[in-house]
Design a protein around this motif. Sequence first.
Motif, PDB file in Angstrom:
ATOM      1  N   ILE A 197      44.907  32.903  48.589  1.00 21.34           N
ATOM      2  CA  ILE A 197      44.729  32.287  49.997  1.00 21.34           C
ATOM      3  C   ILE A 197      45.081  33.230  51.140  1.00 21.34           C
ATOM      4  CG2 ILE A 197      45.687  30.248  51.640  1.00 21.34           C
ATOM      5  CD1 ILE A 197      45.609  28.726  48.839  1.00 21.34           C
ATOM      6  N   LEU A 198      46.215  34.060  50.905  1.00 23.37           N
ATOM      7  CA  LEU A 198      47.002  34.899  51.842  1.00 23.37           C
ATOM      8  C   LEU A 198      46.386  35.996  52.104  1.00 23.37           C
ATOM      9  CD1 LEU A 198      50.639  33.928  50.652  1.00 23.37           C
ATOM     10  CD2 LEU A 198      49.178  32.655  52.673  1.00 23.37           C
ATOM     11  N   ILE A 199      45.389  36.087  52.848  1.00 25.12           N
ATOM     12  CA  ILE A 199      44.379  37.176  52.948  1.00 25.12           C
ATOM     13  C   ILE A 199      45.244  38.096  53.931  1.00 25.12           C
ATOM     14  CG2 ILE A 199      43.514  36.291  55.098  1.00 25.12           C
ATOM     15  CD1 ILE A 199      40.772  37.459  53.903  1.00 25.12           C
ATOM     16  N   GLU A 200      46.294  38.163  54.699  1.00 24.32           N
ATOM     17  CA  GLU A 200      46.695  38.750  55.345  1.00 24.32           C
ATOM     18  C   GLU A 200      47.799  39.856  54.614  1.00 24.32           C
ATOM     19  OE1 GLU A 200      49.545  35.175  55.279  1.00 24.32           O
ATOM     20  OE2 GLU A 200      47.319  35.766  55.313  1.00 24.32           O
ATOM     21  N   LYS A 201      48.130  39.546  53.421  1.00 26.85           N
ATOM     22  CA  LYS A 201      49.081  40.349  52.491  1.00 26.85           C
ATOM     23  C   LYS A 201      48.178  41.626  52.322  1.00 26.85           C
ATOM     24  CE  LYS A 201      52.338  36.972  52.318  1.00 26.85           C
ATOM     25  NZ  LYS A 201      53.538  37.445  52.986  1.00 26.85           N
ATOM     26  N   ALA A 202      49.165  42.606  52.142  1.00 29.15           N
ATOM     27  CA  ALA A 202      48.526  44.096  51.898  1.00 29.15           C
ATOM     28  C   ALA A 202      48.342  44.039  50.281  1.00 29.15           C
ATOM     29  CB  ALA A 202      49.836  45.075  51.978  1.00 29.15           C
ATOM     30  N   THR A 203      48.605  43.171  49.568  1.00 32.56           N
ATOM     31  CA  THR A 203      48.287  43.261  48.412  1.00 32.56           C
ATOM     32  C   THR A 203      47.094  42.340  47.863  1.00 32.56           C
ATOM     33  OG1 THR A 203      49.824  41.300  47.713  1.00 32.56           O
ATOM     34  CG2 THR A 203      50.754  43.661  47.375  1.00 32.56           C
ATOM     35  N   PHE A 204      46.479  41.780  48.902  1.00 34.58           N
ATOM     36  CA  PHE A 204      45.364  40.795  48.657  1.00 34.58           C
ATOM     37  C   PHE A 204      44.135  41.374  47.854  1.00 34.58           C
ATOM     38  CE2 PHE A 204      41.328  38.926  49.939  1.00 34.58           C
ATOM     39  CZ  PHE A 204      41.560  37.322  49.798  1.00 34.58           C
ATOM     40  N   ASN A 205      43.645  42.663  48.210  1.00 33.49           N
ATOM     41  CA  ASN A 205      42.632  43.280  47.540  1.00 33.49           C
ATOM     42  C   ASN A 205      42.947  43.635  46.051  1.00 33.49           C
ATOM     43  OD1 ASN A 205      40.666  42.973  49.593  1.00 33.49           O
ATOM     44  ND2 ASN A 205      41.336  44.978  50.453  1.00 33.49           N
ATOM     45  N   ASP A 206      44.228  43.925  45.745  1.00 31.20           N
ATOM     46  CA  ASP A 206      44.589  44.141  44.502  1.00 31.20           C
ATOM     47  C   ASP A 206      44.586  42.985  43.695  1.00 31.20           C
ATOM     48  OD1 ASP A 206      45.183  46.882  44.996  1.00 31.20           O
ATOM     49  OD2 ASP A 206      47.171  46.635  45.437  1.00 31.20           O
ATOM     50  N   TYR A 207      45.011  41.892  44.200  1.00 30.37           N
ATOM     51  CA  TYR A 207      45.016  40.667  43.417  1.00 30.37           C
ATOM     52  C   TYR A 207      43.460  40.162  43.254  1.00 30.37           C
ATOM     53  CZ  TYR A 207      45.446  35.677  42.146  1.00 30.37           C
ATOM     54  OH  TYR A 207      45.255  34.686  41.523  1.00 30.37           O
ATOM     55  N   ILE A 208      42.600  40.208  44.362  1.00 31.70           N
ATOM     56  CA  ILE A 208      41.292  39.888  44.089  1.00 31.70           C
ATOM     57  C   ILE A 208      40.692  40.833  42.559  1.00 31.70           C
ATOM     58  CG2 ILE A 208      38.773  40.115  44.785  1.00 31.70           C
ATOM     59  CD1 ILE A 208      40.808  37.601  45.740  1.00 31.70           C
ATOM     60  N   ALA A 215      38.498  36.953  35.076  1.00 30.19           N
ATOM     61  CA  ALA A 215      37.355  36.367  35.098  1.00 30.19           C
ATOM     62  C   ALA A 215      35.986  36.808  34.487  1.00 30.19           C
ATOM     63  CB  ALA A 215      36.881  35.648  36.562  1.00 30.19           C
ATOM     64  N   ASP A 216      35.991  38.224  34.411  1.00 27.11           N
ATOM     65  CA  ASP A 216      34.940  39.067  34.098  1.00 27.11           C
ATOM     66  C   ASP A 216      33.816  38.645  34.853  1.00 27.11           C
ATOM     67  OD1 ASP A 216      33.576  41.072  32.403  1.00 27.11           O
ATOM     68  OD2 ASP A 216      32.942  39.625  31.059  1.00 27.11           O
ATOM     69  N   GLU A 217      34.089  38.777  36.040  1.00 31.37           N
ATOM     70  CA  GLU A 217      32.952  38.544  37.357  1.00 31.37           C
ATOM     71  C   GLU A 217      33.399  39.306  38.456  1.00 31.37           C
ATOM     72  OE1 GLU A 217      31.706  34.635  38.486  1.00 31.37           O
ATOM     73  OE2 GLU A 217      32.581  33.748  36.302  1.00 31.37           O
ATOM     74  N   LYS A 218      32.472  39.817  39.167  1.00 28.81           N
ATOM     75  CA  LYS A 218      32.443  40.500  40.427  1.00 28.81           C
ATOM     76  C   LYS A 218      32.642  39.394  41.360  1.00 28.81           C
ATOM     77  CE  LYS A 218      32.061  44.374  42.887  1.00 28.81           C
ATOM     78  NZ  LYS A 218      33.135  45.345  42.625  1.00 28.81           N
ATOM     79  N   ILE A 219      33.879  39.809  42.330  1.00 30.07           N
ATOM     80  CA  ILE A 219      34.181  38.984  43.666  1.00 30.07           C
ATOM     81  C   ILE A 219      34.169  39.576  44.739  1.00 30.07           C
ATOM     82  CG2 ILE A 219      35.964  37.487  44.607  1.00 30.07           C
ATOM     83  CD1 ILE A 219      37.341  37.061  41.733  1.00 30.07           C
ATOM     84  N   ASP A 220      32.676  39.692  45.143  1.00 34.47           N
ATOM     85  CA  ASP A 220      32.546  40.409  46.628  1.00 34.47           C
ATOM     86  C   ASP A 220      31.999  39.521  47.576  1.00 34.47           C
ATOM     87  OD1 ASP A 220      30.018  39.778  45.478  1.00 34.47           O
ATOM     88  OD2 ASP A 220      29.382  41.774  45.258  1.00 34.47           O
ATOM     89  N   THR A 221      32.030  38.344  47.401  1.00 33.63           N
ATOM     90  CA  THR A 221      32.006  37.443  48.684  1.00 33.63           C
ATOM     91  C   THR A 221      32.971  36.115  48.406  1.00 33.63           C
ATOM     92  OG1 THR A 221      30.297  35.960  47.445  1.00 33.63           O
ATOM     93  CG2 THR A 221      29.486  37.931  48.375  1.00 33.63           C
ATOM     94  N   LEU A 222      32.965  35.377  49.470  1.00 32.48           N
ATOM     95  CA  LEU A 222      33.844  34.208  49.344  1.00 32.48           C
ATOM     96  C   LEU A 222      33.102  33.273  48.354  1.00 32.48           C
ATOM     97  CD1 LEU A 222      36.322  32.564  50.504  1.00 32.48           C
ATOM     98  CD2 LEU A 222      34.777  31.871  52.208  1.00 32.48           C
ATOM     99  N   ASP A 223      31.956  32.988  48.421  1.00 34.60           N
ATOM    100  CA  ASP A 223      31.224  32.112  47.361  1.00 34.60           C
ATOM    101  C   ASP A 223      31.583  32.616  45.742  1.00 34.60           C
ATOM    102  OD1 ASP A 223      29.398  30.403  49.033  1.00 34.60           O
ATOM    103  OD2 ASP A 223      29.369  32.417  49.947  1.00 34.60           O
ATOM    104  N   ASN A 224      31.464  33.972  45.880  1.00 28.40           N
ATOM    105  CA  ASN A 224      32.033  34.389  44.300  1.00 28.40           C
ATOM    106  C   ASN A 224      33.295  34.070  44.199  1.00 28.40           C
ATOM    107  OD1 ASN A 224      30.344  37.518  44.773  1.00 28.40           O
ATOM    108  ND2 ASN A 224      29.493  35.617  44.079  1.00 28.40           N
ATOM    109  N   LEU A 225      34.297  34.172  45.196  1.00 26.16           N
ATOM    110  CA  LEU A 225      35.516  33.659  44.930  1.00 26.16           C
ATOM    111  C   LEU A 225      35.889  32.234  44.462  1.00 26.16           C
ATOM    112  CD1 LEU A 225      38.840  34.477  44.702  1.00 26.16           C
ATOM    113  CD2 LEU A 225      38.749  34.127  47.424  1.00 26.16           C
ATOM    114  N   MET A 226      35.248  31.441  45.261  1.00 27.53           N
ATOM    115  CA  MET A 226      35.492  30.033  45.218  1.00 27.53           C
ATOM    116  C   MET A 226      34.740  29.736  43.804  1.00 27.53           C
ATOM    117  SD  MET A 226      37.173  29.023  47.608  1.00 27.53           S
ATOM    118  CE  MET A 226      37.226  27.473  46.745  1.00 27.53           C
ATOM    119  N   SER A 227      33.972  30.188  43.497  1.00 25.53           N
ATOM    120  CA  SER A 227      33.078  30.076  41.863  1.00 25.53           C
ATOM    121  C   SER A 227      34.116  30.257  41.024  1.00 25.53           C
ATOM    122  CB  SER A 227      31.881  30.817  41.816  1.00 25.53           C
ATOM    123  OG  SER A 227      31.425  30.623  40.384  1.00 25.53           O
ATOM    124  N   VAL A 228      34.753  31.676  41.026  1.00 29.91           N
ATOM    125  CA  VAL A 228      35.766  31.819  40.003  1.00 29.91           C
ATOM    126  C   VAL A 228      36.968  31.005  40.148  1.00 29.91           C
ATOM    127  CG1 VAL A 228      37.479  33.643  39.478  1.00 29.91           C
ATOM    128  CG2 VAL A 228      35.061  34.315  39.955  1.00 29.91           C
TER     129      VAL A 228
END
Length: 474
Positions: A197-208, A215-228
Amino acid sequence: MSSTLATTNIKPFIDEDFLLETPVACELYHDFAKSQPIIDYHNHLPPNDIAEDTKFGNITNVWLDGDHYKWRAMRTLGINEDLITGAAPAREKFRAWAKTVPYTMRNPLFHWTHLELRRYFGITRLLKPDSADEIYDETNAQLQQPAHSARGLLQQQNVELVCTTDDPTDDLRYHQQMAQSEAGLRMLPAFRPDKAILIEKATFNDYIQTLEKVADEKIDTLDNLMSVLEKRIQYFHENGCRLADHGLECVDPVEWTLAEARQAFKDKRAGKTLSPEACAKYRTAILTELGKLYHQQGWVWQLHLGALRNNSSRMLKQLGPDTGFDSMGDWKQAQGLSRLFDTLDRNDQLPKTILYNLNPADNEILATMAGNFNGGNVRGKMQYGSGWWFLDQKDGMEKQMNALSNLGLLSCFIGMLTDSRSFLSFPRHEYFRRTLCNLIGKDVHNGELPNDTKWLGKIVADICYHNAKNYFNF
């Protein structure tokens, strides 16, 4: 004569009627509150220690390590950091804490310290420099006994169930291990997706990226993230989870669209710098979508609001987060909460909710906000949660219960939790129960409530145990 009389009227320190000022308060506590089991529905205990029934090497390990309440007090007294979080020997760290304790009078740490020594180890002596070594040796000897293993310590306090705090990436193997054991204690996970949720954090992309691997899934969109996240919620649900938890400064009072949130996520993943407004819209959008998923599962969500974290950048760099450098913040809470809850409530998608504030100036704000969205044939659907963090002491708990009593129904309150990393923190439930009984007992003593201990005792027992058990459907 007056001096002698005053001395004879002084109560002993932490006797059986500790904090209880009237006969009714004593009756309510001893007959209705004391024996109730504990449901600790929010804490930060390590699941592996519970599942593996860890035995702790020494009292410093189980009592001081990770306890930033104690660390803050020691720093205030000028104790060297090496004796707090450094590499000093365990006995030396304990001696440093023993040196600090006499100076904590009127801080809740003084009460908690001596309650914990009494309840877990039967030690009634005051902890101070000249008793430090004796108490260190005595507690260490007891820690080698089965009754003082991780589970043993919980069972000593009549703990029935604990809910740990778990990231969506956690595999929950220790919860699975615990579910298969024959321990007379339940451990359930609670879903804490703050890092998504805290997208402003410098570590956000590392967490994704970490979430992608789990999840063994690509998360390149918000819809992918919500699905995961939806799949992780389902996985947690299958493993007994019935709660989510969010630690937020505030809920942002912004208008947003999913298109804007999608663009913010895309830009962040591309390494672009987001504006504060874009971050706020993303946070509010994903929080709203998560709320819908929680409602769908029948979960409760907890919103912990108002912590100003990691104030010392120097110590953050040296020790990392959650090491005692957080304080109360002063964000405005009402408007953002109202918009979030109303958005979900319009389509009957608002889950059961527990609100916690760190700034006492927000007591009445959150107590009245909870009252705006009750209903749906759910008893106490919206909870104004117990005094949290800096407010989980006698004064803070009394103010929280007074605000709830004045503006809602104390009788529907689901009571106390530890929010703790320590296996020795569970006498805080006793501290809460004594405070609750004393509050009601004084009202009876002053003629503000009827002297009906049978009915008042039922309300007390409900607050201490039954309300939480029914609320969470455990």
